[in-house]
Write a protein that holds these residues in place. Structure first.
Motif, PDB file in Angstrom:
ATOM      1  N   GLY A 255      32.504  67.552  40.501  1.00 34.24           N
ATOM      2  CA  GLY A 255      33.235  67.178  39.268  1.00 34.24           C
ATOM      3  C   GLY A 255      34.806  66.501  40.096  1.00 34.24           C
ATOM      4  O   GLY A 255      34.776  67.346  41.156  1.00 34.24           O
ATOM      5  N   PRO A 256      35.085  65.975  39.125  1.00 36.43           N
ATOM      6  CA  PRO A 256      36.207  64.980  40.200  1.00 36.43           C
ATOM      7  C   PRO A 256      37.507  66.201  40.825  1.00 36.43           C
ATOM      8  O   PRO A 256      37.761  67.382  40.354  1.00 36.43           O
ATOM      9  CB  PRO A 256      36.917  64.191  39.121  1.00 36.43           C
ATOM     10  CG  PRO A 256      37.098  64.450  37.583  1.00 36.43           C
ATOM     11  CD  PRO A 256      35.228  65.815  38.712  1.00 36.43           C
TER      12      PRO A 256
ATOM     13  N   LYS B 251      36.032  72.846  38.399  1.00 38.44           N
ATOM     14  CA  LYS B 251      34.488  73.623  39.514  1.00 38.44           C
ATOM     15  C   LYS B 251      35.198  74.740  40.039  1.00 38.44           C
ATOM     16  O   LYS B 251      34.276  75.878  40.290  1.00 38.44           O
ATOM     17  CB  LYS B 251      34.156  71.821  40.166  1.00 38.44           C
ATOM     18  CG  LYS B 251      35.187  72.316  41.315  1.00 38.44           C
ATOM     19  CD  LYS B 251      34.072  70.770  41.670  1.00 38.44           C
ATOM     20  CE  LYS B 251      34.599  70.332  43.350  1.00 38.44           C
ATOM     21  NZ  LYS B 251      36.538  69.317  42.574  1.00 38.44           N
ATOM     22  N   THR B 252      35.742  74.540  41.569  1.00 39.12           N
ATOM     23  CA  THR B 252      36.370  75.771  41.475  1.00 39.12           C
ATOM     24  C   THR B 252      36.898  76.785  41.520  1.00 39.12           C
ATOM     25  O   THR B 252      36.618  78.008  41.808  1.00 39.12           O
ATOM     26  CB  THR B 252      37.327  75.037  42.877  1.00 39.12           C
ATOM     27  OG1 THR B 252      37.207  74.018  43.647  1.00 39.12           O
ATOM     28  CG2 THR B 252      37.826  76.150  43.707  1.00 39.12           C
TER      29      THR B 252
ATOM     30  N   VAL C 180      25.601  70.866  37.221  1.00 36.24           N
ATOM     31  CA  VAL C 180      26.814  71.060  36.501  1.00 36.24           C
ATOM     32  C   VAL C 180      27.784  70.416  37.126  1.00 36.24           C
ATOM     33  O   VAL C 180      28.403  70.356  37.764  1.00 36.24           O
ATOM     34  CB  VAL C 180      27.169  72.515  36.334  1.00 36.24           C
ATOM     35  CG1 VAL C 180      28.227  72.597  35.449  1.00 36.24           C
ATOM     36  CG2 VAL C 180      25.875  73.281  35.950  1.00 36.24           C
ATOM     37  N   HIS C 181      28.248  69.196  36.064  1.00 37.76           N
ATOM     38  CA  HIS C 181      29.996  68.188  36.232  1.00 37.76           C
ATOM     39  C   HIS C 181      30.557  69.209  34.914  1.00 37.76           C
ATOM     40  O   HIS C 181      30.159  69.734  34.185  1.00 37.76           O
ATOM     41  CB  HIS C 181      28.841  66.890  35.796  1.00 37.76           C
ATOM     42  CG  HIS C 181      27.508  66.769  36.780  1.00 37.76           C
ATOM     43  ND1 HIS C 181      28.714  65.385  37.895  1.00 37.76           N
ATOM     44  CD2 HIS C 181      27.068  66.455  36.764  1.00 37.76           C
ATOM     45  CE1 HIS C 181      27.312  65.495  38.566  1.00 37.76           C
ATOM     46  NE2 HIS C 181      26.067  66.139  37.611  1.00 37.76           N
ATOM     47  N   LEU C 182      31.569  69.085  35.503  1.00 34.76           N
ATOM     48  CA  LEU C 182      32.826  69.847  35.120  1.00 34.76           C
ATOM     49  C   LEU C 182      33.695  68.086  34.845  1.00 34.76           C
ATOM     50  O   LEU C 182      33.826  67.488  36.022  1.00 34.76           O
ATOM     51  CB  LEU C 182      33.268  70.455  35.182  1.00 34.76           C
ATOM     52  CG  LEU C 182      32.576  72.348  36.119  1.00 34.76           C
ATOM     53  CD1 LEU C 182      31.995  72.303  36.718  1.00 34.76           C
ATOM     54  CD2 LEU C 182      33.357  73.032  34.976  1.00 34.76           C
ATOM     55  N   LEU C 183      34.698  68.414  33.985  1.00 33.30           N
ATOM     56  CA  LEU C 183      35.628  67.007  34.049  1.00 33.30           C
ATOM     57  C   LEU C 183      36.538  67.652  33.046  1.00 33.30           C
ATOM     58  O   LEU C 183      35.986  68.090  32.118  1.00 33.30           O
ATOM     59  CB  LEU C 183      34.774  66.141  32.749  1.00 33.30           C
ATOM     60  CG  LEU C 183      36.396  64.453  32.824  1.00 33.30           C
ATOM     61  CD1 LEU C 183      36.400  64.641  34.291  1.00 33.30           C
ATOM     62  CD2 LEU C 183      35.700  63.304  32.104  1.00 33.30           C
ATOM     63  N   ASP C 184      37.263  67.711  33.257  1.00 29.52           N
ATOM     64  CA  ASP C 184      38.941  68.027  32.715  1.00 29.52           C
ATOM     65  C   ASP C 184      38.742  69.740  32.048  1.00 29.52           C
ATOM     66  O   ASP C 184      38.585  69.945  31.178  1.00 29.52           O
ATOM     67  CB  ASP C 184      39.519  67.125  31.592  1.00 29.52           C
ATOM     68  CG  ASP C 184      39.327  66.603  32.342  1.00 29.52           C
ATOM     69  OD1 ASP C 184      39.426  65.448  31.349  1.00 29.52           O
ATOM     70  OD2 ASP C 184      40.837  66.890  33.574  1.00 29.52           O
TER      71      ASP C 184
ATOM     72  N   LEU D 162      23.336  72.448  29.018  1.00 29.76           N
ATOM     73  CA  LEU D 162      24.321  72.980  29.311  1.00 29.76           C
ATOM     74  C   LEU D 162      24.969  72.590  28.289  1.00 29.76           C
ATOM     75  O   LEU D 162      26.025  71.452  28.357  1.00 29.76           O
ATOM     76  CB  LEU D 162      24.190  74.200  29.641  1.00 29.76           C
ATOM     77  CG  LEU D 162      23.880  74.980  30.279  1.00 29.76           C
ATOM     78  CD1 LEU D 162      24.289  76.087  31.048  1.00 29.76           C
ATOM     79  CD2 LEU D 162      23.150  76.027  29.185  1.00 29.76           C
ATOM     80  N   THR D 163      25.609  73.060  26.623  1.00 27.27           N
ATOM     81  CA  THR D 163      26.724  72.363  26.533  1.00 27.27           C
ATOM     82  C   THR D 163      27.652  73.536  25.964  1.00 27.27           C
ATOM     83  O   THR D 163      27.412  74.613  26.402  1.00 27.27           O
ATOM     84  CB  THR D 163      26.251  71.754  25.160  1.00 27.27           C
ATOM     85  OG1 THR D 163      26.206  73.538  23.993  1.00 27.27           O
ATOM     86  CG2 THR D 163      25.665  71.125  24.918  1.00 27.27           C
ATOM     87  N   SER D 164      29.349  72.912  26.019  1.00 24.55           N
ATOM     88  CA  SER D 164      30.572  73.709  25.775  1.00 24.55           C
ATOM     89  C   SER D 164      30.779  74.052  24.795  1.00 24.55           C
ATOM     90  O   SER D 164      30.275  73.185  24.489  1.00 24.55           O
ATOM     91  CB  SER D 164      32.089  72.981  27.536  1.00 24.55           C
ATOM     92  OG  SER D 164      32.078  71.745  26.622  1.00 24.55           O
TER      93      SER D 164
END
Lengths: 240, 938
Positions: free
Chosen positions: A43-44, A49-50, A218-222, A236-238
């Motif tokens: 992810g950006p 992510k961290t 797994v991609h994360l954003l905001d 997977l959904t959040s």
């Protein structure tokens, strides 16, 4: 009956205080990682992510939600118990290697074994030598970090992460400070450990080429998971 | 803007800034306090010595050759009081009188004064009341001083009889007449008070009687005469902090008094100014000692500041690189560091000066003023010289400490902001320097260092010591001492590693897990650890050296004094006397030998168990008789066997035995010679040598009865050939042989009553209290006959007492240097721990328990601190033993081992505690922080 996930993150919300403002880092993130999987978090900057990696590694507490590592509920654990858990079951590989500069490669690998106090001096040394050999540094055991290249230092860090035979290996931008070729070598090594030794690996990277080593990404954003790419694909959904 | 940047930086690093300021406050404050103390002591010195020599500046009396020994006080007072600079004058009678009371008698000092006009000194009444006038019983009152009252058993209300003999004139050019009786007047007084005195009698202690002048004049038929006039000068004379200047200013007043009284009708003594000027030299040495401690302490502070400022510079490297990118010249970056040190220095030094001066003004000055027996007068609020000296030393230290960090800052490369990794490498401009040839100042510097030793040897020392420039001498001596301390500390630095390894071995056994980490960090962190160790080693060496030297002196004092003195009591004949402050000013010079009657009277004292008369030295030459060897010697005669008076260890014979001492007295023409002389002549017991006597063609052949290495108190019997070559060797003979040698036979037969005895060596009778005997002898002979009575046990006790005072002073100075070393330890440990944040974060991340980290850092701190302290202590102790053994070797005395039981252990405990506390405080924040928080903050 399916084996329970070795890492279980359910509906975790995490915020940080920046001055007077609460900034949400994770917003209802859930992640289950099975034993032996190699998962990449992407992810950006600022995606969380961290933060998620640190929670998964037991370094940070979830603000809200449930987290289990290898069957242990980390939310309920105190600081010392959590440290013990990390010492026994989690190995860390950092972007900046974080080796002890006054220690040789051998001694850096021995350090976690010394902290755990389970092996005697000879056994500890033998294990450290074995690990360094497994990462291709049998001829560099008495070198100091300043005498090793970046790739070699990261290999030492990997060997150190495996010192106490953890079930989980956490990697934070393991190849961030390395050139591509070396980065590939490192990731190949990690993949090999994952497949050969069955270590569960969760790591963060910016580089899609490094992400390709994982079973899935797994991609994360905001602060939310937006996508999960697997081979085969798993999604997977959040939960907001 | 520079100031804003600097202040913000300092505020961002509060702990470090506070450390630097505190270290400066303590270091500079202590230096100011010490220097101001020296200044204050100088200022009050005149008052302090008043108790010992009298609270008056000038004593006017008639010469002892004058026909009329007493003076007319009115005439003298009229002239004296008109002199500019005289504050007060009063007539007095000082004498030694015989005091009798019920069943007891003794010779005591006697002072008759006019209480109305005479305010010199002070009397503190212990019992009774101060009243010297005639009472209803018709008797005048007397004040008996405490010691006299105790010895003679006098109480208030007792009647005492005083027998007084007026001074008689002495024929000019001749010694005072011996024998004959003196007319003594008798009178009685009633004791109205028992008191102690300070500055009244002109002597220390509380022996004597004080009566009214008028009553004494009347009762002793003195017809209004007085024996002396005492004069006090204006207080303002002593307001200078330069004792020498004060004394010379006093002398100008004395010259005016002398002119006013006209000619040589009177003799003059200046007891207080003389004591002040004689004591002036001690200040120079004290000042130099203070300066040395100041340099050492501020040197430690300088190291601390250098370390912390360098750390600040390293952390700001990126910021400075950005400034360079923006166009700031190197000079600007240099100035930023200088400004930082200036701000810290101004605050720290300023507060230190205030603190030190406050300590001086509110603690030291009142103490000294009280000791001087008076008010604080116009003691200045600020001791200018103390402040200036301290600021100068602090300035030099700070300047030196700033140089390296400032140069590093100025050398910041712009690439540090762009690519820090690349910035480590050599740049093109540096490569170009490889090709250019530049002046290498290191070579010049090396040359200067090499020149220091010959410059000292050929210029500095001869100039200072030949011309007697005291402050240069003191400075050179203490600089040498400082260099010796620092040099020893550096030499012994190599002992640190074995010490560290030893301590690490202990840690490995006690805390094996922590030991794994501690061992590697301690043994491998070169630069940082060397700095801490250096600071502590140097701080520990000086106190260890001084305290061990003191302990050695105390332990060896008894042996040394017994060997050198020879006998418990040594009573010297009246030597060539200057006019004394005592009770007989203007006493005639004597030949330094005993008058026979006095000698007989002295030796008849029942307090003695045995006495031996020792003659003066007679210069002579000794030959082997066949023209091979001859050398100058000193012949000394004794009239009895020395063994009953000598300490057993003060007699050491290498050939012959103790009977030789009896033989030389019994048999004429026998002698005991020294080992060195025997070696030189290659002669021994039974051999004969020829001694030259007084006059021409006068020789005597003597047989060697014994060869001695030591016959304490009689002369030089050393094995050192240099002593023989310089003619310092002694030949000991019997008194009869001595008289024969010392008399020129061309003048006829020797006079058996010729005065030749200069010294009486004695031992107290069995059961006799030596201290009491000494006191009685002094009362009877020291004042009246100017005999010098040395008691070896008393000298030993005095040296030990002075050592105790010295030890107290040492403890204070040690505490000071230890406190500063603690600051240094704390600073370096703090910076070291702060610099290892990544390591700490990583260890916590991988699961290190909290207490493990604490154990590691505490163990590291203690290993480094303890090993450095032990090394410094070892260096100091070894250095003191080297000096002591070399001294003993020169004096040919043994060395008894001794170690200081207070200062060194206290220093060790202090250092251990300080390292413990330092590590605890320095790790506190990191111990509480989570791993993730530490790693995030990197």
């Amino acid at each position: 009956m399916a084996e329970p996930p070795i890492i279980r993150v359910d509906n975790v919300h995490k915020s940080y205080l920046m001055g007077k403002e609460a900034v949400p880092a994770l917003r209802g993130v859930s992640l289950h990682v099975a034993r032996g999987e190699m998962v990449c978090l992407m992810g950006p900057s600022g995606s969380g992510k961290t933060t998620l990696l640190n929670i998964v590694g037991g370094l940070d507490d979830p603000g809200r939600g449930h987290v289990e590592l290898d069957g242990h509920d980390v939310v309920a654990m105190g600081e010392e118990a959590l440290a013990r858990l990390r010492l026994e079951r989690v190995g860390f590989v950092f972007q900046t290697f974080n080796l002890l500069n006054n220690f040789t490669a051998l001694e850096n690998v021995e350090a976690p074994i010394v902290l755990l106090k389970r092996l005697g001096r000879r056994q500890r040394r033998d294990r450290a030598l074995e690990l360094l050999a497994s990462v291709g540094l049998a001829d560099r055991v008495h070198h100091y970090p300043s005498e090793l290249s970046g790739g070699q230092q990261q290999r030492v860090a990997i060997a150190r992460a495996l010192a106490n035979d953890p079930t989980i290996v956490i990697g934070d931008e393991m190849t961030g400070d390395l050139d591509s070729e070396t980065g590939f070598e490192i990731m190949s090594l990690v993949r090999d450990l994952n497949q050969r030794a069955g270590k569960t690996v969760v790591y963060v990277t910016h580089d899609p080429r490094m992400a390709a080593f994982a079973d899935y990404s797994v991609h994360l954003l905001d602060g939310v998971i937006v996508e999960s790419q697997a081979d085969p694909v798993r999604t997977l959904t959040s939960v907001p | 803007m520079t100031l804003t940047y600097v202040v913000r930086n300092l505020r961002r690093r509060k702990v470090r800034s506070l450390l630097m300021v505190l270290a400066l406050v303590v270091g500079v404050g202590a230096l100011v306090a010490l220097n101001a103390t020296v200044d204050s002591y100088r200022r009050f010195y005149a008052g302090s010595v008043s108790g010992e020599v009298g609270a008056f500046d000038l004593v006017i009396a008639r010469p002892d050759t004058a026909v009329e020994r007493m003076l007319r006080p009115d005439e003298v007072l009229r002239a004296v009081r008109a002199v500019d600079g005289v504050a007060a004058a009063a007539p007095r009678i000082h004498a030694i009188v015989s005091v009798r009371t019920a069943g007891k008698r003794g010779d005591k000092p006697f002072v008759a004064l006019d209480l109305e006009r005479d305010r010199f000194g002070s009397l503190e009444v212990l019992d009774g009341h101060l009243d010297l006038d005639e009472g209803p019983d018709g008797l005048p009152g007397a004040v008996v001083l405490q010691a006299t009252a105790d010895v003679l058993g006098i109480g208030v209300g007792d009647v005492i009889e005083v027998r007084y003999a007026a001074p008689v004139p002495r024929p000019a050019g001749k010694p005072a007449a011996e024998g004959g009786s003196q007319r003594r007047s008798r009178a009685s007084w009633v004791v109205r008070a028992i008191a102690t005195q300070r500055g009244v009698t002109g002597q220390e202690g509380n022996e004597g009687i004080v009566v009214g002048l008028a009553a004494a004049q009347e009762r002793f038929d003195l017809d209004g005469f007085a024996e002396r006039v005492v004069v006090d000068f204006d207080r303002a004379l002593y307001d200078s902090s330069d004792p020498q200047r004060s004394a010379y200013a006093g002398r100008e007043v004395a010259y005016r008094v002398r002119r006013a009284l006209g000619g040589d009708d009177y003799t003059y003594l200046m007891p207080r100014p003389r004591a002040v000027i004689d004591g002036a030299n001690q200040f120079i040495f004290f000042q130099s000692l203070v300066a040395m401690y100041g340099l050492l302490s501020l040197g430690v502070v300088g190291l601390l500041i250098r370390t912390l400022i360098m750390t600040n510079v390293q952390e700001q490297t990126r910021d400075m690189a950005v400034l360079r990118i923006l166009g700031a010249p190197r000079r600007h970056l240099f100035n930023l560091v200088v400004a930082e040190v200036l701000v810290v220095g101004t605050v720290g030094v300023g507060l230190g000066i205030v603190g030190g001066q406050l300590v001086n003004n509110y603690v030291v000055v009142p103490f000294l003023a009280e000791r001087a027996g008076g008010g604080q007068g116009d003691a200045p609020l600020v001791s200018a010289s103390a402040v200036l000296l301290s600021v100068l030393v602090a300035g030099v230290v700070l300047a030196i400490s700033t140089l390296a960090p400032a140069r590093r800052a100025a050398g910041t490369k712009v690439t540090h902001a762009i690519n820090p990794g690349l910035a480590q490498g050599m740049g093109l401009d540096e490569l170009s320097k490889l090709r250019e040839r530049r002046t290498d100042l290191r070579i010049t510097g090396t040359g200067l260092v090499v020149l220091v030793y010959p410059a000292l040897l050929f210029f500095a020392f001869p100039l200072a010591f030949d011309f007697g420039v005291l402050w240069v001498m003191a400075g050179l001596i203490f600089a040498a001492l400082l260099a010796m301390i620092v040099g020893a500390a550096l030499v012994f630095f190599l002992v640190i590693l074995p010490m560290e390894r030893g301590l690490l071995w202990v840690i490995d056994r006690v805390l094996p897990r922590a030991g794994f980490f501690v061992r590697r960090t301690v043994l491998r962190g070169k630069e940082r650890n060397t700095l801490i160790s250096l600071m502590i080693v140097v701080s520990a060496t000086l106190p260890a050296f001084l305290s061990t030297s003191l302990a050695l002196e105390v332990a060896n004092t008894e042996t040394d004094r017994r060997l050198l003195g020879g006998s418990p009591l040594r009573i010297f004949a009246p030597a060539l006397q200057r006019a004394e402050r005592g009770f007989r000013p203007g006493m005639a010079p004597s030949e330094g030998v005993y008058p026979n009657r006095l000698l007989a009277e002295l030796r008849a004292n029942p307090g003695f168990g045995a006495t031996v008369a020792v003659s003066r030295g007679q210069a002579s030459r000794v030959r082997d008789g066949v023209g091979l060897r001859d050398i100058t010697v000193t012949v000394v005669g004794v009239d009895a066997d020395l063994r009953p008076v000598l300490y057993p260890e003060a007699l050491e014979l290498t050939q012959g035995d103790g009977t030789a001492l009896e033989r030389i007295v019994r048999e004429p023409d026998t002698a005991i010679i020294g080992v060195g002389l025997a070696t030189y002549l290659d002669r021994g017991v039974g051999d004969s040598v020829v001694l030259e006597g007084a006059g021409r063609d006068h020789t005597r052949t003597v047989t060697i009865a014994g060869v001695a290495r030591r016959v304490g108190g009689t002369g030089e019997f050393s094995a050192k050939q240099t002593r023989v070559w310089t003619g310092a060797s002694t030949v000991l003979v019997g008194m009869d042989t001595f008289r024969l040698l010392a008399h020129d036979p061309a003048l006829g037969a020797p006079d058996p009553d010729a005065r030749v005895v200069r010294l009486v060596m004695a031992a107290a009778a069995p059961g006799m209290d030596e201290a009491e005997l000494t006191s009685d002898l002094r009362l009877a002979y020291a004042t009246e006959h100017s005999l010098r009575i040395n008691s070896t046990p008393e000298i030993i006790a005095t040296i030990r007492e002075e050592a105790r005072t010295g030890q107290l002073f040492l403890i204070v100075l040690t505490a000071l240097t230890s406190v500063l070393a603690v600051f240094g330890v704390f600073a370096v440990i703090y910076v070291s721990i702060y610099g290892r944040r990544a390591e700490i974060g990583m260890l916590k991340a991988i699961g290190s328990p909290g207490r493990h980290l604490l154990q590691v850092f505490v163990s590291e701190a203690m290993v480094m601190t303890l090993s450095a302290t032990l090394t410094g202590v070892t260096a100091g102790v070894v250095l003191s033993y080297v000096l002591r053994v070399s001294q003993s070797f020169q004096m040919e005395t043994p060395t008894l081992f001794a170690f200081d039981p207070i200062v060194v252990p206290a220093m060790l405990v202090f250092m251990i505690l300080s390292s413990l506390v330092s590590a605890l405080i320095a790790t506190q924040s990191f111990r509480r922080q989570r791993a993730i928080d530490i790693l995030r903050s990197l």
